[in-house]
Every structure is written in structure tokens, then in C-alpha cells.
Design an enzyme around this catalytic site. Structure first.
Site, short mmCIF file in Angstrom:
data_model
loop_
_atom_site.label_atom_id
_atom_site.label_comp_id
_atom_site.label_asym_id
_atom_site.label_seq_id
_atom_site.Cartn_x
_atom_site.Cartn_y
_atom_site.Cartn_z
CB CYS A 77 -3.39 9.25 -5.08
SG CYS A 77 -4.93 8.81 -4.28
N GLY A 104 -10.95 -0.74 -12.14
CA GLY A 104 -11.63 -1.94 -12.61
C GLY A 104 -11.94 -1.90 -14.09
CE LYS A 155 -3.59 2.66 0.99
NZ LYS A 155 -4.60 2.90 -0.05
N GLY A 203 -4.82 -1.51 -14.64
CA GLY A 203 -6.11 -0.86 -14.88
C GLY A 203 -7.10 -1.83 -15.50
CG MET A 260 -9.24 3.54 -0.26
SD MET A 260 -10.70 2.67 0.31
CE MET A 260 -10.08 1.82 1.71
N GLY A 261 -8.33 7.85 0.84
CA GLY A 261 -7.55 8.89 1.51
C GLY A 261 -6.19 8.39 1.95
CB ILE A 311 -3.25 4.60 -15.69
CG1 ILE A 311 -4.50 3.75 -15.80
CG2 ILE A 311 -2.67 4.99 -16.99
CD1 ILE A 311 -5.67 4.37 -16.55
CG ASN A 312 -3.30 5.94 -9.13
OD1 ASN A 312 -4.28 5.36 -8.65
ND2 ASN A 312 -2.30 6.36 -8.40
C1 LIG Z 1 -9.36 0.57 -2.82
C2 LIG Z 1 -8.22 1.05 -3.66
C3 LIG Z 1 -7.09 1.59 -3.03
C4 LIG Z 1 -6.00 2.03 -3.80
N1 LIG Z 1 -4.91 2.52 -3.17
C5 LIG Z 1 -3.80 2.87 -3.90
C6 LIG Z 1 -2.59 3.27 -3.27
O1 LIG Z 1 -2.45 3.28 -2.04
N2 LIG Z 1 -1.56 3.62 -4.07
C7 LIG Z 1 -1.62 3.60 -5.44
O2 LIG Z 1 -0.63 3.93 -6.11
N3 LIG Z 1 -2.75 3.20 -6.07
C8 LIG Z 1 -3.83 2.84 -5.33
N4 LIG Z 1 -4.97 2.40 -5.97
C9 LIG Z 1 -4.98 2.34 -7.44
C10 LIG Z 1 -4.57 0.94 -7.92
O3 LIG Z 1 -3.27 0.60 -7.52
C11 LIG Z 1 -4.68 0.83 -9.45
O4 LIG Z 1 -3.79 1.74 -10.06
C12 LIG Z 1 -6.08 1.10 -9.96
O5 LIG Z 1 -7.05 0.60 -9.06
C13 LIG Z 1 -6.31 0.49 -11.34
O6 LIG Z 1 -6.14 -0.91 -11.30
P1 LIG Z 1 -7.37 -1.95 -11.16
O7 LIG Z 1 -8.38 -1.55 -12.18
O8 LIG Z 1 -6.76 -3.30 -11.38
O9 LIG Z 1 -7.90 -1.78 -9.76
C14 LIG Z 1 -6.07 1.97 -5.22
C15 LIG Z 1 -7.21 1.44 -5.84
C16 LIG Z 1 -8.28 0.98 -5.08
C17 LIG Z 1 -9.48 0.41 -5.78
#
Ligand SMILES: Cc1cc2nc3c(=O)[nH]c(=O)nc-3n(C[C@H](O)[C@H](O)[C@H](O)COP(=O)(O)O)c2cc1C
Length: 309
Positions: free
Chosen positions: A127, A213, A44, A239, A70-71, A187-188
């Protein structure tokens, strides 16, 4: 068949990782992730001091994915350093995701993670809902400053996690490469919100969150595809990956490794075994001897498949 993948100096036994923030805030969660057989685990995002994060609601399902704010709740760098040490003792490859308010703060946290034994640091510059972090990767100059500060402090590989919410993610990619980034994570989640029509107010306590998602997968794939043509450092695609097919798409677009986040909530930890098994089957069927042979292949062909997708 060679499943290993190289991210510059960092060699992974296979190209799968979890995405930062979905599990990964302590050693027992990181070890559970590692037990699925993935090539590396990602923590995290951790800052210099602990953060509680935002009040609930912080996560809402929408359109097959999620919007979260989440912050950046996290236990702080000193606690995470202890957790990383415990995981490293078990021989797991660990990538520590870090953030800071300033380039100097990023560098301080990154150094703590290197001292704890992390194999690489991933800089969360993107973020969409916390601490103004997104502004770093919206601007080539700002991202460059962070990378330079961190590279000055640590000798482990430094990955830059970017947002698609920049006027040009390709320009930002070029600038982090120039600053010495060893890989790009793209990507984020993407800034998004949901309004409660009964209460007539935003659903998330923080109002704005990040979409993740399946809804963001085509955007993320495009981003990786464009970055592959613009930079020479390895790319880590993330992503919307929920299946083998998704993971392969990212690799063909130019990813050397892929991260899976939201799908852990949708399918459980089994998603990693499923994708790994599917990847092996695809490589066998298509006659690929190594993952390396697959990376960026979609760039060689002209567009216009008539196959059902
Ligand atoms: C609940 C949640 C918490 C996340 N926390 C972080 C984080 O702490 N740091 C970060 O770089 N990305 C964070 N992300 C982003 C994910 O790492 C990722 O880039 C993004 O969700 C896209 O991938 P996915 O579609 O597979 O979830 C978070 C995503 C979700 C859903």
C-alpha cells in the site's frame, strides 16, 4: 469451453475477482460481489486491530482513474474472521487480504483468516500510503521475511501483492517465489498526488495517495509480462481493468487470474458480468478451449502489431 483457472492448489471457476479494498469489508458486500459470478472474492485488507483510516478527502477522480488515500480503514482481524465465516457458509471462494506492521503481525492475521475458512491469503505488502507497508515489497529481503513468517503459520496458499515502486519488481518477485509464495498479485496502486491550485495545497488529507484505474494499466501489464518471464508461480494481474479487452491483455501477458477494482466505481458491479461474457465470446471467436491456453501467449510472438489498439 473451460473457464476455470488454477492458482496452484486453488482452482477458480473463472479467472475474475474483485481487487482488495473496493467493497469487501463485510460479509454482505462480499456476498454481493460473489453474486456477480466471479471466481473468488477478495476482502478489504485487514490488520490485527481495527483502523478508522484517514480523514476526508480520501478519494479523488483523476485522469480517468482515482487517487485514494483511505488509510486502510478496516474492522480488524477478529471481526473480519466472523465475516469470512459467514461468506464461507455460502460456498464462496474467499481470499483474505491481510497486512501487519511486522512479519509476525502478518502471520497472526493470516492464521486468523485461515481459521475462519479463507481459501488463501493475499499479503498486502505494497500500500503506497499506509503504515509504511510499501517498504516490504520495495525490498526483496523484507518481502521474503514476511512470506517466510506467514508460510510458517498457515497451510492455505499465500499470495504476495507487489508494488511497481521497487528498484526491480522482478527481483522482488523472484525473492517471494523463493520464500514460498504460491502466487504473485501485481500491482497495487502507484504513489501519486494532486495539488489544489486555488488553495495551493494537496487535495488529499494524507497529501499522498495511490493512483488506480485506466492510467496505470500499461504499467501493470508490463509488470505482469516481466514477472511471467522471471518466476514460475501463477500471477494475478490487477491495475486498470475496465473491459474484456483489458482482462484478456493481462491474461496474454501471463496472468492466470485478474482482479478488478476502480472499474467497480466507474461501471458498477455489472462490470464483472460484462467482462465474463466478453471473455467467453473472445474464446469462442479465437477457438480457445480453456483459459489455460491463453495464459502468457503474448510471449510467444515477436512484437510489432500494426493493428489499432
Ligand atoms: C479505494 C481503494 C481502496 C483500496 N484498498 C486496498 C486495500 O485495502 N488493499 C490492497 O491490497 N489494495 C487496495 N487498493 C488497491 C487495489 O486493490 C488495486 O491494486 C488497485 O486499485 C489497482 O487496480 P484497479 O486499477 O483495478 O483499481 C485500493 C484501491 C482503491 C481505489
Amino acid at each position: 469451453m473451460e473457464l476455470a483457472s488454477n492458482l496452484g492448489r486453488l482452482r477458480l471457476k473463472n479467472p475474475l475477482m474483485n481487487a482488495s479494498g473496493i467493497l469487501g469489508s463485510n460479509s454482505s458486500l462480499l456476498l454481493r460481489l460473489a453474486s456477480t459470478g466471479i471466481g473468488a472474492v477478495v476482502t478489504k485488507s485487514v490488520g490485527l486491530r481495527p483502523r478508522i483510516g484517514y480523514p476526508n478527502p480520501t478519494l479523488i477522480p483523476v485522469g480517468g482513474g482515482f487517487i485514494n488515500a483511505m488509510g486502510l480503514p478496516n474492522p480488524g482481524a477478529s471481526y473480519m474472521a466472523k465475516e469470512v465465516r459467514k461468506v464461507k457458509k455460502r460456498g464462496v471462494t474467499v481470499i483474505a487480504s491481510v497486512f501487519g506492521k511486522t512479519p509476525q503481525e502478518y502471520a497472526k492475521v493470516a492464521l486468523k483468516m485461515e481459521e475462519a475458512g479463507a481459501n488463501a491469503v493475499e499479503l498486502n505488502l505494497s500500500c503506497p500510503h499506509a503504515n509504511g507497508l510499501i517498504h516490504f515489497s520495495q525490498k526483496p529481503e523484507l518481502s521474503k521475511m514476511v512470506i517466510e513468517q506467514v508460510k510458517d503459520q498457515v497451510s492455505i496458499p499465500v499470495f504476495a501483492k507487489l508494488t511497481v515502486e521497487a528498484s526491480s519488481v522482478v527481483e522482488v518477485g523472484r525473492s517471494v517465489e523463493k520464500a514460498g509464495a504460491d502466487a504473485i498479485v501485481a500491482i497495487n496502486s502507484i504513489g501519486a498526488m494532486l495539488i489544489d491550485t486555488k488553495l495551493k495545497r494537496p487535495v488529499l488529507a494524507n497529501k499522498i495517495g495511490g493512483l488506480s484505474g485506466p492510467p496505470i494499466k500499461p504499467i501493470a501489464v508490463k509488470c505482469v509480462y516481466q514477472l511471467y518471464e522471471a518466476v514460475n508461480i501463477p500471477l494475478i494481474g490487477v491495475g486498470g481493468i475496465v473491459s474484456t479487452r483489458d482482462a484478456i491483455e493481462f491474461i496474454l501477458a501471463g496472468s492466470s487470474a485478474v482482479q478488478i477494482g476502480s472499474a467497480i466505481a466507474l461501471k458498477g458491479l455489472d462490470v464483472f458480468k460484462e467482462v465474463l461474457k466478453g471473455l467467453k465470446a473472445y474464446m469462442e471467436e479465437e477457438g480457445f478451449k480453456s483459459v489455460n491456453e491463453m495464459i502468457g501467449l503474448a510471449h510467444k510472438a515477436s512484437g510489432g502489431s500494426r493493428l489499432d489498439v
